[in-house]
Design a protein around this motif. Structure first.
Motif, PDB file in Angstrom:
ATOM      1  N   TYR A 141      -3.433  -6.647   4.048  1.00 30.35           N
ATOM      2  CA  TYR A 141      -3.461  -5.916   5.318  1.00 30.35           C
ATOM      3  C   TYR A 141      -4.707  -6.289   6.128  1.00 30.35           C
ATOM      4  CZ  TYR A 141      -3.816  -1.803   8.414  1.00 30.35           C
ATOM      5  OH  TYR A 141      -3.951  -0.968   9.491  1.00 30.35           O
ATOM      6  N   GLN A 158     -14.262   3.364   2.353  1.00 25.86           N
ATOM      7  CA  GLN A 158     -13.014   2.650   2.628  1.00 25.86           C
ATOM      8  C   GLN A 158     -12.122   3.439   3.596  1.00 25.86           C
ATOM      9  OE1 GLN A 158      -9.708   2.219  -0.300  1.00 25.86           O
ATOM     10  NE2 GLN A 158     -10.258   0.074  -0.137  1.00 25.86           N
ATOM     11  N   VAL A 185     -12.546  -2.968  -1.247  1.00 22.72           N
ATOM     12  CA  VAL A 185     -11.406  -3.323  -2.108  1.00 22.72           C
ATOM     13  C   VAL A 185     -11.893  -4.127  -3.319  1.00 22.72           C
ATOM     14  CG1 VAL A 185      -9.338  -4.777  -2.234  1.00 22.72           C
ATOM     15  CG2 VAL A 185      -9.634  -3.198  -0.325  1.00 22.72           C
ATOM     16  N   TYR A 233      -4.032  -3.789   0.398  1.00 22.46           N
ATOM     17  CA  TYR A 233      -5.122  -3.647   1.374  1.00 22.46           C
ATOM     18  C   TYR A 233      -5.742  -5.009   1.685  1.00 22.46           C
ATOM     19  CZ  TYR A 233      -5.439   1.464   1.532  1.00 22.46           C
ATOM     20  OH  TYR A 233      -5.193   2.783   1.761  1.00 22.46           O
ATOM     21  N   VAL A 240       0.841  -1.202   0.000  1.00 24.82           N
ATOM     22  CA  VAL A 240       0.000   0.000   0.000  1.00 24.82           C
ATOM     23  C   VAL A 240       0.877   1.254   0.000  1.00 24.82           C
ATOM     24  CG1 VAL A 240      -1.627   1.359   1.380  1.00 24.82           C
ATOM     25  CG2 VAL A 240      -1.998  -1.093   1.110  1.00 24.82           C
ATOM     26  N   ALA A 287     -10.852   2.038   7.000  1.00 22.66           N
ATOM     27  CA  ALA A 287      -9.399   1.891   7.177  1.00 22.66           C
ATOM     28  C   ALA A 287      -8.962   2.493   8.507  1.00 22.66           C
ATOM     29  CB  ALA A 287      -8.655   2.548   6.019  1.00 22.66           C
TER      30      ALA A 287
END
Ligand SMILES: [Zn+2]
Length: 279
Positions: free
Chosen positions: A130, A198, A154, A127, A76, A202
């Motif tokens: 992650y 998102q 995503v 992502y 990322v 996040a």
């Protein structure tokens, strides 16, 4: 508690002298639980403290899982840097083409757009890594819906990127140009909405990961950035796109600090002693 997977350190005792130890935080809201009785609820969000204490720190999690987080964050972070370079290249190739009136420059812009698509794929894959579920944390998944929301956004972004690429690389049929224009505008609106969802997911997911380091600096920043970054982005957008760039740099720095922590845990089994880690 079930046995630890091989190659992992035992967790630090969460309760010292009948109260919660200094480096434990609420898994839902990030509240500092130090000094509270372990049987009560979080004063800020009401989540049972016992649930937060059951959570394994990353140092006690399976090392492969922490390594996956590190890979995801690196993809990322490097992807964001590459994207900034490519965007500048696209802007300059546009300015250059405008100044010279060269017909060949369209090809360069096309190559840059293709590279941007690859980098976007790299960021989305990052992502995805992650937000991989921790195999040792399955029982605590209910407190972490942000992870599922992030993964959904995503997947949608990957789909939107493919549709948008098909539209820009395949020449439209005669007479279809207005329809393509309308489709592109629609994709942009949907893309922006998905991107906003998102961002908030996040921040919440990163806060959850930060409670497992634990790093109180990151926890606090994720709360601050929930409103600060949108404000910087929108207000600054009026100043020649400087706002979104500043917001992106702040976001990048926060994830970079998390990468440092995850890197340190993979290498030494302990979080890095960065400034402001324990609040
Ligand atoms: Zn809480």
């Amino acid at each position: 508690m079930d046995p630890l997977p091989p190659g992992t350190a035992p967790p630090t005792p969460p309760v010292v002298g009948g109260v919660v130890a200094s480096d434990r935080y609420c898994i839902r809201c990030g509240y500092a639980l130090a000094g509270l009785p372990p049987t009560g609820n979080c004063p800020e969000c009401g989540t049972s403290i016992e649930l937060s204490l059951r959570e394994r720190t990353l140092a006690a999690a399976a090392r492969e899982y922490v390594a996956t987080l590190k890979t995801g964050l690196s993809l990322v972070l490097n992807g964001i840097l590459l994207m900034i370079v490519l965007m500048m290249a696209l802007i300059f190739s546009g300015i250059f083409a405008g100044a010279m009136g060269t017909p060949g420059i369209g090809g360069i812009a096309m190559v840059v757009r293709l590279l941007m698509l690859c980098v976007q794929g790299m960021i989305l894959y990052g992502y995805w890594k992650y937000t991989e579920p921790d195999p040792g944390q399955a029982s605590l998944e209910a407190t972490n819906s942000a992870r599922a929301i992030m993964r959904t956004t995503v997947a949608i972004q990957a789909l939107l990127a493919l549709v948008s690429a098909a539209l820009s690389f395949v020449p439209p049929a005669v007479g279809a140009a207005p329809l393509v224009g309308l489709l592109n505008a629609g994709l942009m609106v949907v893309g922006l909405a998905v991107w906003a969802v998102q961002f908030f997911a996040a921040m919440r997911y990163t806060r959850w990961i930060a409670t497992r380091i634990p790093d109180f600096y990151i926890i606090r920043r994720t709360k601050l950035y929930m409103w600060l970054l949108p404000v910087v982005c929108i207000v600054g957008a009026l100043l020649m796109f400087l706002g979104p760039l500043v917001a992106l740099v702040m976001y990048w720095n926060l994830l970079d600090r998390l990468r440092k922590q995850v890197k340190s845990i993979v290498a030494t089994g302990q979080p890095a002693e960065l400034k402001g880690r324990v609040g």
